[in-house]
Motif scaffolding. Structure first.
Motif, PDB file in Angstrom:
ATOM      1  N   LEU A   1      56.198  15.676  63.517  1.00 35.78           N
ATOM      2  CA  LEU A   1      56.412  16.290  64.831  1.00 35.78           C
ATOM      3  C   LEU A   1      55.138  16.946  65.351  1.00 35.78           C
ATOM      4  O   LEU A   1      54.801  16.796  66.524  1.00 35.78           O
ATOM      5  N   LEU A   2      54.448  17.663  64.476  1.00 37.39           N
ATOM      6  CA  LEU A   2      53.189  18.284  64.898  1.00 37.39           C
ATOM      7  C   LEU A   2      52.148  17.236  65.290  1.00 37.39           C
ATOM      8  O   LEU A   2      51.390  17.426  66.237  1.00 37.39           O
ATOM      9  N   GLN A   3      52.137  16.132  64.555  1.00 40.47           N
ATOM     10  CA  GLN A   3      51.188  15.061  64.856  1.00 40.47           C
ATOM     11  C   GLN A   3      51.498  14.444  66.218  1.00 40.47           C
ATOM     12  O   GLN A   3      50.584  14.053  66.942  1.00 40.47           O
ATOM     13  N   ALA A   4      52.774  14.374  66.585  1.00 45.38           N
ATOM     14  CA  ALA A   4      53.143  13.838  67.893  1.00 45.38           C
ATOM     15  C   ALA A   4      52.774  14.805  69.017  1.00 45.38           C
ATOM     16  O   ALA A   4      52.375  14.383  70.103  1.00 45.38           O
TER      17      ALA A   4
ATOM     18  N   GLY B   1      52.300  21.841  54.961  1.00 47.52           N
ATOM     19  CA  GLY B   1      52.552  22.983  54.083  1.00 47.52           C
ATOM     20  C   GLY B   1      53.331  24.088  54.766  1.00 47.52           C
ATOM     21  O   GLY B   1      54.274  24.648  54.209  1.00 47.52           O
ATOM     22  N   VAL B   2      52.949  24.394  55.987  1.00 45.43           N
ATOM     23  CA  VAL B   2      53.618  25.459  56.733  1.00 45.43           C
ATOM     24  C   VAL B   2      55.055  25.062  57.057  1.00 45.43           C
ATOM     25  O   VAL B   2      55.991  25.843  56.841  1.00 45.43           O
TER      26      VAL B   2
ATOM     27  N   GLY C   1      44.234  19.188  58.666  1.00 52.46           N
ATOM     28  CA  GLY C   1      45.227  19.600  59.654  1.00 52.46           C
ATOM     29  C   GLY C   1      46.628  19.175  59.269  1.00 52.46           C
ATOM     30  O   GLY C   1      47.592  19.930  59.419  1.00 52.46           O
ATOM     31  N   GLN C   2      46.738  17.964  58.743  1.00 48.20           N
ATOM     32  CA  GLN C   2      48.040  17.483  58.304  1.00 48.20           C
ATOM     33  C   GLN C   2      48.536  18.255  57.089  1.00 48.20           C
ATOM     34  O   GLN C   2      49.722  18.545  56.961  1.00 48.20           O
TER      35      GLN C   2
ATOM     36  N   ASP D   1      48.954   9.521  56.089  1.00 47.93           N
ATOM     37  CA  ASP D   1      49.333  10.749  56.788  1.00 47.93           C
ATOM     38  C   ASP D   1      50.615  11.319  56.198  1.00 47.93           C
ATOM     39  O   ASP D   1      50.703  12.511  55.905  1.00 47.93           O
ATOM     40  N   LEU D   2      51.610  10.474  56.028  1.00 49.25           N
ATOM     41  CA  LEU D   2      52.902  10.917  55.517  1.00 49.25           C
ATOM     42  C   LEU D   2      52.796  11.425  54.083  1.00 49.25           C
ATOM     43  O   LEU D   2      53.409  12.436  53.729  1.00 49.25           O
ATOM     44  N   ALA D   3      51.999  10.763  53.263  1.00 46.75           N
ATOM     45  CA  ALA D   3      51.828  11.207  51.877  1.00 46.75           C
ATOM     46  C   ALA D   3      51.191  12.595  51.823  1.00 46.75           C
ATOM     47  O   ALA D   3      51.630  13.459  51.056  1.00 46.75           O
TER      48      ALA D   3
END
Length: 102
Positions: free
Chosen positions: A49-52, A80-81, A74-75, A6-8
């Protein structure tokens, strides 16, 4: 998907978003390395943050150990945004500080 995957995705998407924002907005006077770093940092932090806030981005519905392409997309979008936003903010702060120094 794992936390590292996810982080990558978020870091890479953030770097791409930061470079895209810096390329589109010519008044953002950051070099390519600064755009990449600010975008990656923004993508990583913003993506987490968005994932949380939006658990669906974590791919909770996917099979354990599986790769959920919708969650990855989604990630990537979130990273990107937020990477682009952070790059613009850093560029505006830098421009503001340079104007005060001159």
């Amino acid at each position: 998907m794992s936390v590292l995957t996810d982080l990558a995705i978020q870091l890479i998407a953030g770097a791409i978003g930061g470079n895209a924002a810096g390329g589109l907005l010519k008044n953002i006077d950051l070099g390519p390395i600064a755009k990449t770093i600010s975008g990656a940092v923004g993508g990583g932090i913003g993506g987490q943050l968005l994932q949380a806030v939006i658990p669906a981005l974590a791919g909770a519905a996917s099979a354990p150990g599986g790769f959920d392409i919708a969650a990855a997309a989604g990630q990537a979008v979130g990273g990107g945004v937020t990477g682009a936003i952070v790059t613009v903010i850093v560029g505006l702060i830098k421009n503001s500080l340079m104007k005060k120094a001159a």
